[in-house]
Write a protein that holds these residues in place. Structure first.
Motif, PDB file in Angstrom:
ATOM      1  N   HIS A  81       0.838  -1.207   0.000  1.00 44.72           N
ATOM      2  CA  HIS A  81       0.000   0.000   0.000  1.00 44.72           C
ATOM      3  C   HIS A  81       0.863   1.244   0.000  1.00 44.72           C
ATOM      4  CE1 HIS A  81      -3.936  -1.705   0.399  1.00 44.72           C
ATOM      5  NE2 HIS A  81      -3.523  -2.535   1.331  1.00 44.72           N
ATOM      6  N   GLU A  82       0.246   2.330  -0.460  1.00 41.40           N
ATOM      7  CA  GLU A  82       0.951   3.608  -0.425  1.00 41.40           C
ATOM      8  C   GLU A  82       0.973   4.115   1.010  1.00 41.40           C
ATOM      9  OE1 GLU A  82      -1.279   6.000  -3.122  1.00 41.40           O
ATOM     10  OE2 GLU A  82      -0.432   5.038  -4.890  1.00 41.40           O
ATOM     11  N   ARG A 135       1.601  -6.705   2.248  1.00 40.54           N
ATOM     12  CA  ARG A 135       0.531  -7.368   2.990  1.00 40.54           C
ATOM     13  C   ARG A 135      -0.621  -7.544   2.037  1.00 40.54           C
ATOM     14  NH1 ARG A 135       3.974  -7.370   5.970  1.00 40.54           N
ATOM     15  NH2 ARG A 135       4.220  -6.834   8.150  1.00 40.54           N
ATOM     16  N   SER A 188      -5.246  -9.637  12.445  1.00 37.19           N
ATOM     17  CA  SER A 188      -5.656  -8.342  11.943  1.00 37.19           C
ATOM     18  C   SER A 188      -4.483  -7.636  11.281  1.00 37.19           C
ATOM     19  CB  SER A 188      -6.160  -7.518  13.120  1.00 37.19           C
ATOM     20  OG  SER A 188      -6.547  -6.269  12.680  1.00 37.19           O
ATOM     21  N   GLY A 189      -4.727  -7.066  10.113  1.00 38.11           N
ATOM     22  CA  GLY A 189      -3.688  -6.309   9.426  1.00 38.11           C
ATOM     23  C   GLY A 189      -2.782  -7.157   8.552  1.00 38.11           C
ATOM     24  N   CYS A 190      -3.084  -8.445   8.406  1.00 40.33           N
ATOM     25  CA  CYS A 190      -2.195  -9.290   7.597  1.00 40.33           C
ATOM     26  C   CYS A 190      -2.515  -9.178   6.114  1.00 40.33           C
ATOM     27  CB  CYS A 190      -2.291 -10.742   8.046  1.00 40.33           C
ATOM     28  SG  CYS A 190      -3.829 -11.534   7.600  1.00 40.33           S
ATOM     29  N   GLY A 191      -3.619  -8.516   5.779  1.00 46.88           N
ATOM     30  CA  GLY A 191      -3.888  -8.278   4.366  1.00 46.88           C
ATOM     31  C   GLY A 191      -5.031  -9.086   3.783  1.00 46.88           C
ATOM     32  N   LYS A 192      -5.949  -9.526   4.619  1.00 46.90           N
ATOM     33  CA  LYS A 192      -7.082 -10.309   4.103  1.00 46.90           C
ATOM     34  C   LYS A 192      -7.989  -9.452   3.233  1.00 46.90           C
ATOM     35  CE  LYS A 192      -8.487 -11.315   8.292  1.00 46.90           C
ATOM     36  NZ  LYS A 192      -7.442 -10.626   9.057  1.00 46.90           N
ATOM     37  N   SER A 193      -8.369  -8.286   3.741  1.00 52.95           N
ATOM     38  CA  SER A 193      -9.233  -7.406   2.945  1.00 52.95           C
ATOM     39  C   SER A 193      -8.523  -6.996   1.671  1.00 52.95           C
ATOM     40  CB  SER A 193      -9.598  -6.158   3.745  1.00 52.95           C
ATOM     41  OG  SER A 193     -10.249  -6.522   4.922  1.00 52.95           O
ATOM     42  N   THR A 194      -7.238  -6.714   1.802  1.00 51.62           N
ATOM     43  CA  THR A 194      -6.451  -6.335   0.629  1.00 51.62           C
ATOM     44  C   THR A 194      -6.508  -7.427  -0.421  1.00 51.62           C
ATOM     45  OG1 THR A 194      -5.005  -5.119   2.112  1.00 51.62           O
ATOM     46  CG2 THR A 194      -4.161  -5.578  -0.072  1.00 51.62           C
ATOM     47  N   GLU A 201     -15.925 -10.110   5.720  1.00 53.71           N
ATOM     48  CA  GLU A 201     -16.589  -9.903   7.013  1.00 53.71           C
ATOM     49  C   GLU A 201     -18.007  -9.360   6.852  1.00 53.71           C
ATOM     50  OE1 GLU A 201     -14.376  -8.535  10.227  1.00 53.71           O
ATOM     51  OE2 GLU A 201     -12.476  -8.563   9.149  1.00 53.71           O
ATOM     52  N   HIS A 219     -14.158 -13.143  10.973  1.00 49.45           N
ATOM     53  CA  HIS A 219     -13.583 -13.337  12.305  1.00 49.45           C
ATOM     54  C   HIS A 219     -14.467 -14.249  13.145  1.00 49.45           C
ATOM     55  CE1 HIS A 219     -10.165 -10.704  12.276  1.00 49.45           C
ATOM     56  NE2 HIS A 219     -10.869  -9.786  11.675  1.00 49.45           N
ATOM     57  N   ASP A 257     -12.142  -5.815  14.898  1.00 46.68           N
ATOM     58  CA  ASP A 257     -12.013  -7.259  14.960  1.00 46.68           C
ATOM     59  C   ASP A 257     -11.952  -7.674  16.425  1.00 46.68           C
ATOM     60  OD1 ASP A 257      -9.219  -7.383  15.886  1.00 46.68           O
ATOM     61  OD2 ASP A 257      -8.857  -6.422  13.966  1.00 46.68           O
ATOM     62  N   ARG A 288      -8.882  -6.573  18.690  1.00 42.81           N
ATOM     63  CA  ARG A 288      -8.907  -5.193  19.160  1.00 42.81           C
ATOM     64  C   ARG A 288     -10.020  -4.992  20.168  1.00 42.81           C
ATOM     65  NH1 ARG A 288      -8.507  -3.105  13.244  1.00 42.81           N
ATOM     66  NH2 ARG A 288      -6.264  -3.128  12.926  1.00 42.81           N
TER      67      ARG A 288
HETATM   68  N1  ATP Z   1      -5.710   1.943   1.405  1.00 39.93           N
HETATM   69  C1  ATP Z   1      -4.670   1.658   2.211  1.00 39.93           C
HETATM   70  N2  ATP Z   1      -3.604   2.479   2.248  1.00 39.93           N
HETATM   71  C2  ATP Z   1      -2.546   2.215   3.022  1.00 39.93           C
HETATM   72  N3  ATP Z   1      -2.442   1.149   3.808  1.00 39.93           N
HETATM   73  C3  ATP Z   1      -3.464   0.282   3.839  1.00 39.93           C
HETATM   74  C4  ATP Z   1      -4.640   0.486   3.045  1.00 39.93           C
HETATM   75  N4  ATP Z   1      -5.486  -0.534   3.264  1.00 39.93           N
HETATM   76  C5  ATP Z   1      -4.875  -1.346   4.171  1.00 39.93           C
HETATM   77  N5  ATP Z   1      -3.664  -0.871   4.506  1.00 39.93           N
HETATM   78  C6  ATP Z   1      -2.695  -1.508   5.406  1.00 39.93           C
HETATM   79  O1  ATP Z   1      -2.390  -2.767   4.855  1.00 39.93           O
HETATM   80  C7  ATP Z   1      -2.349  -3.773   5.851  1.00 39.93           C
HETATM   81  C8  ATP Z   1      -3.351  -4.875   5.544  1.00 39.93           C
HETATM   82  O2  ATP Z   1      -4.671  -4.354   5.692  1.00 39.93           O
HETATM   83  P1  ATP Z   1      -5.985  -5.195   5.501  1.00 39.93           P
HETATM   84  O3  ATP Z   1      -7.126  -4.282   5.695  1.00 39.93           O
HETATM   85  O4  ATP Z   1      -5.910  -5.944   4.227  1.00 39.93           O
HETATM   86  O5  ATP Z   1      -5.870  -6.230   6.704  1.00 39.93           O
HETATM   87  P2  ATP Z   1      -6.906  -7.313   7.187  1.00 39.93           P
HETATM   88  O6  ATP Z   1      -6.171  -8.601   7.220  1.00 39.93           O
HETATM   89  O7  ATP Z   1      -8.142  -7.263   6.383  1.00 39.93           O
HETATM   90  O8  ATP Z   1      -7.152  -6.842   8.656  1.00 39.93           O
HETATM   91  P3  ATP Z   1      -8.496  -6.890   9.523  1.00 39.93           P
HETATM   92  O9  ATP Z   1      -8.585  -8.268  10.022  1.00 39.93           O
HETATM   93  O10 ATP Z   1      -8.206  -5.899  10.608  1.00 39.93           O
HETATM   94  O11 ATP Z   1      -9.620  -6.484   8.638  1.00 39.93           O
HETATM   95  C9  ATP Z   1      -2.607  -3.072   7.169  1.00 39.93           C
HETATM   96  O12 ATP Z   1      -1.361  -2.804   7.773  1.00 39.93           O
HETATM   97  C10 ATP Z   1      -3.283  -1.791   6.772  1.00 39.93           C
HETATM   98  O13 ATP Z   1      -2.979  -0.767   7.687  1.00 39.93           O
END
Ligand code: ATP
Ligand code: ATP
Ligand code: MG
Ligand code: MG
Lengths: 563, 255, 183
Positions: A15-16, A30, A50-56, A179, A212, A462, A465
């Motif tokens: 990510h940026e 991630r 959380s934050g491992c990049g699932k949504s990404t 989710e 979750h 989640d 948190r």
């Molecule tokens: N648009 C964005 N710009 C910059 N960083 C981002 C962006 N979206 C997510 N991140 C970062 O990328 C990482 C992965 O985020 P992501 O939302 O994919 O995690 P996740 O596994 O879905 O977490 P969660 O379980 O909390 O939903 C996190 O460190 C987050 O802060």
């Protein structure tokens, strides 16, 4: 193989990230190097801390990353043989459908029917086909009768089912859900999962689910993919065996496990053999029933509340317009209690909480609170006033005209307690969801209120948190602060609260220790609540009636006191 | 939507918006009493007969314009430069202040102009649904459908932002924000609300845009539209009528 | 059309909706006030600049002001101005945008916002002359009208720029506004 519908090959996303001077660079990957395949008929659950990049990762499946969200993606994603970067995102809408977390952010039109037609219309399908698909999709999720309603008038669960219908109307081979129940009340979660279960049973598409809340999902997923904190795939295999065989690894990763599994692990640690490891309340009950004897449950430490009242509400009635939202509510909260307020959407929980904290709504004299009260709103961003974390904490004290030295000391102390020390100069809006929530609690704590009222503090967070936050509240509560929490999360309510108030249609229909309230099926039904998983399991026990009253992990026999 | 030819609701929204514009310009630029009065009456009568206002709107329609005209008449009596009107009759003398009839006439004319423009605008305002207007703009003004859908989205955002604004106001009060009274303090307070409101709004918009694209929004240069806002002969008649009334001032010269 | 991404459109819709919410009371107040005291009306006329200034200064992309005000106008149909609100709002948005168009969206400095605001209000004052019969007013009232009109315009543009600065600091326009723009 030809029936691979979604194929990820070495996918990494950076990510940026922006420096303080506005310069842009790319963050750590991630997820990282993810390779996986989804076949027709499969339901795959994606897990990870959380934050491992699932949504990404879900956003890469239809090209939103890198085409719309301009993050850097390495590796390739193909859907039904088409590279996601070779065509536009809307062009992929016939192949991948998505359901996002926030039901409100997916609604574009003014009626349910128009909403479901929106996708097929975009694909330029003929009118007859659009109508046919819309009808079928709405019937599948049970919303056909309400097709002419405004989506605003649906419950949260209803709106999320609508989002699922919209995804179904696109008739895509791949369905991705991130989710889908995170923001819903217990009845809404159940509604959505009933629908998902039916869709999964048809086995006509590949489903990728991020969730979750394993308790709801575990009984219909075929496969799990687990990412570690760095976003790498660590496990990929059949759901049940993977979860059971690698349970220690999963605990170490911080992945949430079904509550029944957590309970079993706790019992194992206490020397009770629990084989095989259960994943659902029913399985837990079955395993426990095989034991001829079980040790007695732990005695609950008596609630340490003093007899002196801290909040007194007398005949409180609140109107919004002509409509009474609270009817003649009377209650007394003693200093040091941890009170949870539960109830279906629209029951009046927020209204009651705001009246207690003196935010709005109460007529003079109806509510008396000894000492200052702090209130934390559901969305932390609504409360932020300044451009830096430390200023945000200092603000309330500057209003009270405390000395700069005192302000500095308290801010430092709170920054440490909230784990925000490194972020003291960051803009509050740039914090992560969990950090924002902690900061908003901090802004209420900084003036040392005797009473702290929080509206849905776990909303959109989640579990990890949420648990972190509740531990913070628990510590405050043990130091003598009266805590009132509005929450839908039955598990957390059961674990922490000393008292549970259930509202239905503006009236208090139950008030007592959570264990007692959960024992009352009529109350739960009237308020649209479900007992927490532990309570469901122990209630199904046939041989151990002495366990029937348990509702919390903390009640289970154990050698150590960790939750 | 009522389809009766006697209901303004059955007319094309774009026509209702655009057709009164010439009349509004003529009314707005007029300097006499007669022209704006005629336009005001035409607008009011059209609204009363074909606008089918509800009871509350009806009360406002009947009471509002006369009140407005009365207010402006009086206030212009006060604001007008006496040097321009001191050849007219003095209606009232209060110490150093004299109320001249000429000033009142100027005020009356201004009041009638404002009322006429408002009533002509309300022909569309009270009888048009926002979504129909946008649909019609897409169909009849060739507005790109993507912008039209941004319009729909904006309309859906409104109740949400109203709620947000309410909550932000409460939240800031709880935090002890109190800039005091008076317009400057109020302004400062409101600009404090603007940042969280807009930031939340833009984030919400961002999420909505992802959901829309994921559902194929923008896949093709056009999209299937199931609903059509008709453009019929009656709309032409309405437009002709509203343009024709622009010649009313010239008629007075003939009469 | 290629620059009109859905994300950018929705950002404009969001600012437009918020502007619309803000302007509905402004339209109501201005209708009552303009009747009773044109001077007070001049004091609030600058409020119309808030939305387009924020949109342009935050998004920094062509068309932001016009689009935002078009969408705000669609929402203001529910005000006493009716659909003519669209015209009013569009005029304000376009007036601001023109300055950036002729400088080919290369200059984003505050002075350009102020200059465009003042130019538009000068034009507006001339047309309001006839509408409100300002030339018949006392000289003091006329002077007051201009001073207030100008003052409110500059003040609201300033507020808009401050809000835009804070929004940029909060990182909301990332991914929509061009990164290269020096802030
Ligand atoms: N648009 C964005 N710009 C910059 N960083 C981002 C962006 N979206 C997510 N991140 C970062 O990328 C990482 C992965 O985020 P992501 O939302 O994919 O995690 P996740 O596994 O879905 O977490 P969660 O379980 O909390 O939903 C996190 O460190 C987050 O802060
Ligand atoms: N400002 C308001 N104006 C009008 N009605 C309102 C207002 N606030 C709340 N209501 C109505 O009052 C009822 C109770 O609202 P409240 O927000 O207290 O419910 P809740 O139990 O917190 O619901 P949720 O779980 O959805 O947050 C609802 O029907 C709601 O629509
Ligand atoms: Mg996520
Ligand atoms: Mg609530």
């Amino acid at each position: 193989m030809s029936d691979v519908l979604l194929r990820l090959t070495g996918v990494s996303v950076r990510h940026e990230v922006y420096g303080e001077d506005g310069s842009m660079s790319h963050g750590p990957p991630r997820p990282q190097e993810v390779s996986a395949e989804l076949r027709a008929g499969e339901v795959v659950l994606l897990l990870g801390p959380s934050g491992c990049g699932k949504s990404t990762l879900t956003l890469t499946t239809n090209g939103l990353i890198p085409q719309v969200v301009t993050s850097r993606m390495d590796g390739t994603v193909t859907v039904a043989g088409v590279d996601t970067t070779a065509t536009t995102v809307p062009g992929l809408a016939a192949d991948v459908a998505m359901v996002f977390q926030d039901p409100d952010a997916q609604i574009v039109t003014a009626t349910l029917f128009d909403e479901v037609c929106f996708g097929p219309e975009n694909l330029l399908l003929p009118v007859g086909e659009v109508l046919g698909r819309a009808e079928e999709a709405l019937r599948r999720v049970g919303l056909w009768e309400r097709r002419d309603d405004d989506p605003e008038h649906l419950s949260g669960g209803g709106r999320q089912r609508l989002a699922i219908a919209c995804a179904l109307a696109l008739r895509t081979p791949v369905l991705v859900l991130d989710e889908p129940t995170a923001n819903l009340d217990p009845a809404g979660v159940e509604e959505v999962y009933r629908t998902l279960r039916e869709i999964a049973a048809e086995r006509d598409r590949a489903v990728l689910l991020v969730e979750h809340n394993l308790d709801a999902a575990i009984d219909f997923v075929d496969r799990v993919i687990v990412l570690d904190a760095a976003g790498r795939v660590v496990l990929d295999g059949p759901a049940r065996t993977t979860l059971i065989e690698h349970v220690d690894e999963l605990v170490a990763l911080g992945v949430w496990l079904p509550v029944a599994t957590l309970a079993a692990l706790r019992l194992r640690a206490a020397g009770i053999a629990v084989e095989p490891l259960p994943l659902t309340p029913r399985e837990l009950a079955a395993v426990l029933d095989e034991h001829p004897t079980l040790p007695p449950p732990r005695a609950r430490s008596a609630a340490e509340s003093t007899p002196e009242p801290s909040i007194r509400v007398r005949n409180l009635t609140v109107h919004h317009g002509r409509h009474a939202v609270l009817h003649d509510v009377s209650l007394t909260v003693r200093a040091g209690e941890f009170v949870a307020v539960a109830g279906a959407n629209g029951a009046g929980k927020t209204t009651l909480a705001q009246a207690i904290a003196g935010v709005a709504g109460a007529r003079r004299g109806a509510v008396t609170v000894t000492g200052p009260a702090g209130f934390v709103f559901q969305n932390p961003e609504h409360q932020f006033l300044t451009n830096r974390v430390e200023d945000e904490l200092a603000y309330g004290m500057r209003v009270l005209r405390l000395s700069p030295a005192e302000i500095g000391a308290r801010v430092d102390d709170l920054l440490d307690r909230l784990g925000l020390r490194e972020l003291r100069t960051v803009h509050p809006f740039l914090l992560s969801g969990g950090q924002k929530r902690r900061l908003s609690v901090g802004t209420a704590l900084v003036t040392r209120p005797k009473v702290l009222v929080l509206d849905e503090p776990t909303f959109g967070q989640d579990r990890e948190r949420a648990a972190e936050l509740l531990d913070l509240l628990d510590a405050l509560h043990r130091d003598g602060t009266t805590v009132v929490v509005v929450s839908h999360d039955m598990h957390l309510v059961a674990e922490y609260a000393t008292r549970l108030l259930v509202l239905a249609e503006g009236r208090v229909i139950a008030d007592g220790p959570p264990a007692e309230v959960y024992a009352d099926a009529a109350v739960l039904a009237a308020a649209g609540l479900r007992p927490p998983p532990i309570a469901q399991a122990v209630r199904a026990l046939t041989h151990h009636p002495e366990w029937h009253g348990l509702t919390r992990l903390a009640d289970l026999p154990a050698c150590e006191t960790a939750r | 939507m009522s389809d009766s030819i006697l209901s303004l609701r059955s007319y094309n929204p774009v026509v209702k918006v655009l057709a009164p514009v010439p009349a509004m310009i003529v009314a707005g630029l007029s300097r006499d009493l007669w022209t704006p009065a005629v336009f005001a009456v035409i607008g009011l009568v059209m609204l009363l007969i074909a606008g089918r206002p509800r009871a509350r709107t009806l009360a406002w329609l009947l009471a509002g314009p006369p009140l407005l005209v009365a207010l402006l008449t009086v206030s212009f009596g006060v604001w007008t430069d006496p040097a321009l009107v001191d050849d007219t009759t003095a209606v009232l003398e209060l110490g150093p202040f004299t109320l001249w009839s000429g000033a009142l006439v100027t005020g009356l004319a201004t009041g009638l102009r404002v009322a006429a423009v408002m009533l002509l605008a309300l022909i569309a305002g009270l009888t048009t649904d926002g979504t129909d207007l946008v649909r019609s703009m897409i169909a009849h003004l060739r507005m790109p459908y993507r912008i039209g859908y941004a319009g729909f989205a904006a309309m859906r955002f409104v109740p949400r932002f109203r709620r947000d604004l309410e909550i932000i106001r409460l939240a800031h009060r709880v935090r002890g924000v109190d800039g005091g009274r008076g317009p400057v303090a109020t302004l400062r307070r409101y600009s404090g609300y603007a940042v969280p409101l807009l930031a939340g709004a833009m984030r919400h918009g961002d999420r909505v845009s992802l959901a829309m694209e994921a559902r194929g929004f923008g896949a093709h240069p056009t999209r299937t539209e199931r609903r059509h806002v008709p453009l019929r002969a009656r709309d032409a008649v309405l437009a002709l009528w509203l343009v024709a009334v622009c010649f009313v001032p010239h008629l007075t010269g003939v009469l | 059309m290629k620059t009109l991404t859905t994300r950018y459109l929705m950002a404009c819709a969001a600012i437009g909706a918020a502007t619309g919410v803000l302007l509905i009371p402004a339209f109501f107040v201005s209708f009552t006030i303009s009747a009773a005291a044109p001077l007070a009306y001049a004091a609030m006329a600058g409020v119309w600049f808030l939305g387009p200034v924020v949109a342009l200064a935050v998004l920094r992309r062509p068309g932001a002001a016009v689009l935002t005000m078009l969408l705000a106008g669609i929402i203001n149909i529910a005000s006493p101005a009716g659909p003519s609100a669209i015209v009013t709002n569009l005029m304000v948005g376009a007036a601001l945008e023109v300055g950036f168009l002729v400088t080919r969206y290369r200059i984003w400095r505050p002075w350009l916002f102020y200059v465009m605001g003042v130019l538009f209000q000068a034009y507006y004052a001339i047309s309001a002359y006839a509408y409100f019969n300002i030339d018949d007013m006392t000289v003091a009232a006329q002077a007051g009208f201009f001073v207030l009109l100008l003052g409110s315009t500059l003040a609201f543009i300033k507020i808009g720029l401050v809000i835009a600065g804070r929004l940029a600091a909060a990182g909301v326009a990332r991914g929509i506004a061009p990164v290269s723009a020096a802030r």
